[in-house]
Design an enzyme around this catalytic site. Structure first.
Site, PDB file in Angstrom:
ATOM      1  N   SER A   1      17.647 -11.588  24.964  1.00 35.85           N
ATOM      2  CA  SER A   1      18.791 -10.883  25.547  1.00 35.85           C
ATOM      3  C   SER A   1      20.111 -11.204  24.856  1.00 35.85           C
ATOM      4  O   SER A   1      21.127 -10.577  25.161  1.00 35.85           O
ATOM      5  CB  SER A   1      18.913 -11.228  27.042  1.00 35.85           C
ATOM      6  OG  SER A   1      19.123 -12.610  27.225  1.00 35.85           O
TER       7      SER A   1
ATOM      8  N   LYS B   1      23.226 -13.069  35.926  1.00 32.81           N
ATOM      9  CA  LYS B   1      24.142 -13.017  34.781  1.00 32.81           C
ATOM     10  C   LYS B   1      25.506 -12.470  35.183  1.00 32.81           C
ATOM     11  O   LYS B   1      26.545 -12.975  34.737  1.00 32.81           O
ATOM     12  CB  LYS B   1      23.535 -12.164  33.674  1.00 32.81           C
ATOM     13  CG  LYS B   1      22.301 -12.783  33.028  1.00 32.81           C
ATOM     14  CD  LYS B   1      21.697 -11.868  31.977  1.00 32.81           C
ATOM     15  CE  LYS B   1      20.472 -12.492  31.332  1.00 32.81           C
ATOM     16  NZ  LYS B   1      19.858 -11.618  30.309  1.00 32.81           N
TER      17      LYS B   1
END
Length: 802
Positions: free
Chosen positions: A683, A726
């Site tokens: 990611s 996140k």
């Protein structure tokens, strides 16, 4: 018999006694008791006269005062040999001798004494041709009577001598009939028969039947005696065995206790048969042998298992909802799933146990929510920790022949719960390992499969046990650590990180009251303001859950308890800005918003086992020979993402305004700070790409932006996981804009509303779409034209080619 005597008494009236159950034959002696007044009077009258009395059998034994119709007409005229008064009442013992058969022409039933007018019944002569047959029947009767005497020990064997002394048909019939327990009707029939040959035939048939009856009685008696002897022998042997075992120090009652427990066990017949077989093996083992100890341990374990014992499950939805809300704040998705299960259970009670997998960071309440579910459903709770288990036998048990063998953790937990339908929590299922001793996750496949676990076999027990009623809840921190076949059997429910506001409510409603009670404090003795709790969350804890937060609140409670116990103060009120005196200096400095952009420095968003983190990426480009340095304790996947980013930039040098050979004349160094922390995952691909472009083009990156996403060689942005965690980390660090993959737009629905309202989300499908958004400064005109000149359709065409 003298003819003169017959003439003197023919047709005369003599006293009579009606016999009950008795019959007297001519020339035979018989003794009997006389008690009825009429019979006693008849005896007295006979004693005064010529000692003769007529004895006839009574038809019905139950008639106390018989009439003439109740007495057989044919009887025997007897002579009284002896009379003896008994000491009890009006009873007389009399001995008589039969003289001849007679028929009563009339009977006078005077209560003072019966009398009868009788005539003799002489025998009819035997025809000459019947002598041979008579002799044969006579011998057969004597032989059968001898057999009877041998088969009946109560009879006197010398009686046969009397018969052999007078082998006359009439005497033989009278003697045998008088001494054998024939029915009164049969004896009366022989008494009324006047032909000796016919009487002999009747006697022959009766003896034959009597011998058959005696043979059956003998067989039954022998069988009964044999059984009694066997039982007595077994009893003596058991008593001797008990004595021997007692001398050897063994428990004499052990075997019988095991047998009683096995027979009383509520288990399938297969289980009881197996245990009885093992008990038989135990009985054959010498005392103190290792095999006997193994069998005792096996029987004890099997008898303790709750084969068919169940706890009454609660399916009250309102009560369950109340319990779940009392124990936990938030976690609406988990609560909704539990209530759905209870609703189905209420409508379909025969449904099998469920299987849920709670996945989330540490401290988010996975284990505690399982405990609340057990309390809400009224199931016994069993917790099995799977972290660090490498041996398959920990799950399925060891063979009982091994030293120290025991059942696996599944059946051990069932035994501890005491019911076959508990709620079993398999904690840390993602921490399972495997080595040369087997794969524990493979052993769990059968236990957790609702189509197979109705006959789960543990290696130690070796018997099928039904696990279909068990409600399994597994917990994990990282779903990637769960083997795919095992994950396929479970329904996964993700527990995401808590926001600061959720942590505040959890601390006020659950953690602080719990710690006050634990430390003996009342609410008035310790007060902590909301701002103080927020400061603890920001400056003293950095976690997804609330475990560290609870520890800090416990530390404050200890300070308060110490001060109150020492008398320094009566109560403590904690406010924001005063925590340093209680907890020391702040452990984490708040992430201050960046005021200016920097070249080659980009904020990325990462997901760790403790929640979301902001991860800076630094890129430095220096003259060199084209080397690529990757530092920061990176994993293989992250290194591959860096190489993919370099390749993508090389393919876009004209658009980005870079020299085609930039990668040959410069050394590129990509670094992730906090090098002691391992990092891996795809990611960060878009983050490294933007940092590389910034360092190569000299354009700084916006200070208030963060990004996450995987890239391909063509620059496509692929979706990632952990978006909720996140974005929480981005909000804590002062980020205003977050770039996410366009395919992650549906995941925004799961994000907390507070976070969603505070951040601006920019979806991206391609890196080219975010260059101007992420980078500051104006590129040269040629570069700008190149970027603008590239149509979106071309980018899409490039993506299709991939």
């Amino acid at each position: 018999m003298p003819e003169k005597k017959n003439k003197t008494i023919e047709g005369s009236r003599i006293p009579m006694v009606a016999l009950r159950g008795l019959c007297v034959f001519p020339e035979m002696l018989m003794s009997f008791d006389v008690e009825r007044p009429a019979s006693v009077g008849a005896l007295a009258q006979a004693g005064k006269e010529n000692q003769l009395i007529f004895l006839a059998a009574q038809r019905d034994l139950s008639v106390e005062v018989p009439e003439a119709a109740d007495i057989y007409e044919v009887g025997t005229v007897c002579r009284i040999r002896q009379q003896l008064r008994q000491p009890r009442g009006n009873v007389c013992r009399v001995m008589v001798e039969g003289i001849y058969r007679a028929r009563a022409l009339s009977i006078d039933s005077d209560p003072k004494g019966y009398t009868a007018r009788v005539v003799p019944l002489p025998d009819r002569k035997i025809r000459q041709e019947d002598d041979t047959r008579t002799e044969a029947l006579l011998r057969s009767c004597i032989s059968m009577y001898d057999d009877y005497l041998h088969m009946n020990p109560e009879q006197v064997n010398e009686q046969i001598i009397n018969l052999l002394a007078r082998p006359e048909p009439d005497y033989v019939v009278s003697y045998i009939a008088q001494n054998l327990p024939f029915q009164v009707e049969a004896k009366q029939a022989m008494l009324e028969t006047l032909v000796p040959m016919d009487r002999l035939k009747q006697l022959h048939d009766l003896l034959k039947r009597e011998l058959a009856v005696l043979e059956i009685e003998r067989q039954l008696s022998e069988a009964t005696q044999e059984q009694m002897n066997r039982n007595q022998r077994d009893y003596y042997l058991r008593e001797e065995m008990k004595l021997i075992q007692s001398e050897l120090g063994e428990d004499a009652e052990e075997t019988e206790e095991y047998r009683e427990k096995i027979l009383a066990l509520d288990a399938p017949q297969e289980v009881r048969d197996k245990l009885l077989k093992e008990l038989g093996r135990l009985n054959k083992q010498p005392f103190g042998s290792a095999e006997a100890a193994v069998l005792r341990s096996y029987l004890d374990v099997c008898l303790e298992l709750p084969w068919n014992k169940r706890s009454q499950e609660t399916v009250d939805l309102s009560k369950a909802r109340k319990i779940l809300d009392e124990d936990h704040f938030g976690l609406e998705k988990v609560k909704e799933r539990i209530l759905e299960y209870l609703a189905v259970k209420q409508l379909s009670p025969e449904i099998k146990g469920g299987l849920l997998c709670l996945v989330g960071p540490p401290g988010t309440g996975k284990t505690s929510i399982a405990m609340s579910v057990a309390r809400a459903t009224n199931r016994k709770l069993v917790r099995v920790s799977l972290g660090g288990i490498h041996d398959e036998a920990e799950i399925r048990g060891h063979r009982k022949t091994y030293i120290g063998a025991m059942p696996g953790r599944i059946l051990s937990g069932i035994t501890t719960a005491g019911t076959c339908n508990p709620l079993m929590v398999l904690d840390e299922i993602d921490k399972l390992g495997s080595d040369y001793r087997g794969d524990p996750s493979a052993a769990l496949l059968e236990a957790l499969d609702p189509e197979q676990n109705s006959s789960f076999r543990d290696h130690f027990v070796e018997l099928p046990f039904d696990l279909s009623q068990v409600f399994f809840i597994t917990t994990a921190n990282d779903i990637r650590g769960i083997p795919r076949p095992l994950l396929d059997r479970m329904e996964v429910i993700e527990l995401s990180s808590y926001t600061d506001e959720e942590k505040l409510q959890i601390a006020k409603r659950h953690l602080l009251p719990k710690q006050r009670k634990k430390h003996g404090l009342k609410a008035v003795q310790l007060k902590i303001g909301d701002d103080a709790i927020r400061e603890i969350i920001r400056s003293y804890t950095r976690e997804s859950g609330v475990r560290l937060l609870e520890r800090e609140l416990a530390a404050i409670c200890r300070k308060a308890a110490g001060g109150i116990a020492e008398g320094r103060f009566k109560s403590l009120s904690v406010k924001a800005g005063k925590l340093e005196e209680l907890l020391g200096p702040a452990r984490f400095k708040p992430d201050l918003p960046r005021t200016r952009g920097e070249i080659g420095l980009v904020r990325g968003l990462a997901y760790t086992s403790v929640g979301g983190e902001v991860l800076d990426v630094e890129v430095a480009v220096v003259p060199g020979s084209g080397k690529l340095e990757l530092t920061g304790n990176l994993g293989d996947v992250m290194k591959e993402s860096a190489r993919a980013a370099i390749t993508y930039i090389r393919s876009r040098t004209q658009v980005l305004g870079l020299a085609p050979d930039f990668y040959q004349k410069n050394d590129i160094h990509i670094h992730f700070p906090e090098g002691a922390v391992p990092k891996d995952g795809p990611s960060a691909g878009i983050t490294m790409t933007i940092a590389l472009i910034s360092a190569l083009t000299g354009r700084p990156v916006r200070p208030d932006i963060a990004m996450t996403g995987e890239i391909t060689l063509r620059g496509r942005v692929l979706p990632i996981g952990g978006l909720r965690e996140k974005t929480m980390a981005a909000l804590r660090s002062g980020v205003k804009t977050v770039i996410i993959p366009r395919d992650n737009l549906p995941d925004l629905e799961t994000i907390d509303q507070t976070v969603r309202a505070s951040l601006q989300f920019v979806p991206a499908e391609h890196v080219d779409e975010i260059l101007d958004l992420a980078l500051m400064g104006e590129p040269s005109r040629a570069d700008k034209d190149s970027v603008v000149a590239m149509p979106h359709s071309e980018s899409a065409a490039a993506r299709v080619q991939v």
